[in-house]
Design a protein around this motif. Structure first.
Motif, PDB file in Angstrom:
ATOM      1  N   LEU A 142      -2.465  -6.534  12.854  1.00  0.00           N
ATOM      2  CA  LEU A 142      -2.837  -7.525  11.573  1.00  0.00           C
ATOM      3  C   LEU A 142      -1.997  -6.877  10.422  1.00  0.00           C
ATOM      4  N   ILE A 143      -1.240  -8.118   9.914  1.00  0.00           N
ATOM      5  CA  ILE A 143      -0.657  -7.941   8.806  1.00  0.00           C
ATOM      6  C   ILE A 143      -1.550  -8.290   7.551  1.00  0.00           C
ATOM      7  N   PRO A 144      -1.721  -7.223   6.703  1.00  0.00           N
ATOM      8  CA  PRO A 144      -2.651  -7.643   5.633  1.00  0.00           C
ATOM      9  C   PRO A 144      -1.977  -8.648   4.421  1.00  0.00           C
ATOM     10  N   LEU A 145      -2.573  -9.188   3.610  1.00  0.00           N
ATOM     11  CA  LEU A 145      -1.975 -10.056   2.635  1.00  0.00           C
ATOM     12  C   LEU A 145      -1.183  -9.492   1.655  1.00  0.00           C
ATOM     13  N   PHE A 146      -1.645  -8.076   1.412  1.00  0.00           N
ATOM     14  CA  PHE A 146      -0.821  -7.347   0.486  1.00  0.00           C
ATOM     15  C   PHE A 146       0.459  -6.477   0.919  1.00  0.00           C
ATOM     16  N   SER A 147       0.488  -6.741   2.067  1.00  0.00           N
ATOM     17  CA  SER A 147       1.555  -5.917   2.757  1.00  0.00           C
ATOM     18  C   SER A 147       3.103  -6.384   1.913  1.00  0.00           C
ATOM     19  N   LYS A 148       3.954  -5.608   1.696  1.00  0.00           N
ATOM     20  CA  LYS A 148       5.209  -5.796   1.187  1.00  0.00           C
ATOM     21  C   LYS A 148       6.076  -6.274   2.109  1.00  0.00           C
ATOM     22  N   ARG A 154      -9.612  -2.175   3.494  1.00  0.00           N
ATOM     23  CA  ARG A 154      -8.468  -2.739   2.817  1.00  0.00           C
ATOM     24  C   ARG A 154      -7.764  -3.653   3.666  1.00  0.00           C
ATOM     25  N   ASN A 155      -7.592  -3.105   4.965  1.00  0.00           N
ATOM     26  CA  ASN A 155      -6.709  -3.842   5.589  1.00  0.00           C
ATOM     27  C   ASN A 155      -7.145  -5.311   6.286  1.00  0.00           C
ATOM     28  N   PHE A 156      -8.674  -5.035   6.470  1.00  0.00           N
ATOM     29  CA  PHE A 156      -9.150  -6.352   7.202  1.00  0.00           C
ATOM     30  C   PHE A 156     -10.353  -6.922   6.409  1.00  0.00           C
ATOM     31  N   TYR A 157     -10.699  -6.593   5.265  1.00  0.00           N
ATOM     32  CA  TYR A 157     -11.823  -7.090   4.459  1.00  0.00           C
ATOM     33  C   TYR A 157     -11.461  -8.788   4.141  1.00  0.00           C
ATOM     34  N   GLN A 158     -10.522  -9.121   3.897  1.00  0.00           N
ATOM     35  CA  GLN A 158     -10.166 -10.343   3.571  1.00  0.00           C
ATOM     36  C   GLN A 158     -10.247 -11.290   4.914  1.00  0.00           C
ATOM     37  N   PRO A 159      -9.688 -11.063   5.790  1.00  0.00           N
ATOM     38  CA  PRO A 159      -9.924 -11.660   7.121  1.00  0.00           C
ATOM     39  C   PRO A 159     -11.275 -11.948   7.325  1.00  0.00           C
TER      40      PRO A 159
END
Length: 217
Positions: free
Chosen positions: A63-69, A88-93
């Motif tokens: 999974l690519i987090p929304l904040f990934s650059k 941090r990597n998963f809480y938004q999904p």
């Protein structure tokens, strides 16, 4: 934790369970490679059929987090069900209800030794319905890259040992459409007597990956 999985290859499984027309290639999928996942239609106007109950999409396993650059994030193919809601990597999904199902003929996990792997499948020959989270990430050039992670849980007596979350058939629809606060209720151990766990030499599970590609390329 899962090291790779054998994607479900029978179109009838997608047609019977979801009413979807899909002809997936029979392939092993490893972290960083493309797989197929089923979700409820997106609510942002980009759904294939807004009136359908399910849709299928290709995505990177990892999974690519929304904040990934740059989309090069590592160690995001597995989301721990006990903590994903706060990670941090998963809480938004998780909070957006971006849940998905990955159909797999088998999942391969590390064995007790460095030279073995365990193949997990259903005794009845039906595909495993793996629980996951998905995300859509916008690259610096404006491309939307979709990706997913498999959810896992620790064994009660051995929390350091991770198992892939497998959904019961009757739970699949509810898993995809339930309110966010009910998510954790479906992440329970699958009935062991309905699963086959075969220990194999490591190279016996290391099949060809022709046609696979990394979505970050």
């Amino acid at each position: 934790m899962p090291t790779h999985y054998q994607a479900a290859r029978e179109p009838s499984h997608f047609a019977k369970r979801f009413g979807l027309a899909c002809s997936p290639e029979a392939s092993l999928v490893r972290p960083g490679q493309q797989g197929w996942f089923v979700r409820r239609p997106r609510a942002d106007g980009t759904a294939q059929d807004p009136l359908a109950r399910f849709e299928i999409a290709p995505g990177r396993w990892g999974l690519i987090p929304l904040f990934s650059k740059d989309g090069q994030d590592l160690h995001t193919h597995e989301a721990r069900s006990e903590t994903a809601f706060a990670e941090r990597n998963f809480y938004q999904p998780w909070k957006r209800g971006h849940r998905c199902v990955i159909l797999a003929d088998a999942v391969f996990q590390d064995g007790d030794g460095d030279d073995s792997t365990v193949r997990v499948s259903r005794i009845d020959g039906q595909p495993l319905a793996l629980a996951g989270l998905w995300n859509g990430w916008r690259s610096p050039v404006g491309e939307c890259v979709e990706s997913f992670a498999l959810l896992t849980f620790g064994l009660p007596d051995h929390p350091e040992q991770r198992r892939t979350a497998i959904l019961r058939d009757a739970w699949i629809d509810d898993w995809l459409h339930c309110p966010v606060e009910e998510t954790a209720a479906y992440l329970r151990p699958y009935t062991d007597d309905k699963l086959a766990r075969d220990t194999l030499p490591f190279d016996a599970a290391d099949g060809p990956l022709a046609g696979q590609r990394d979505l970050r390329q």
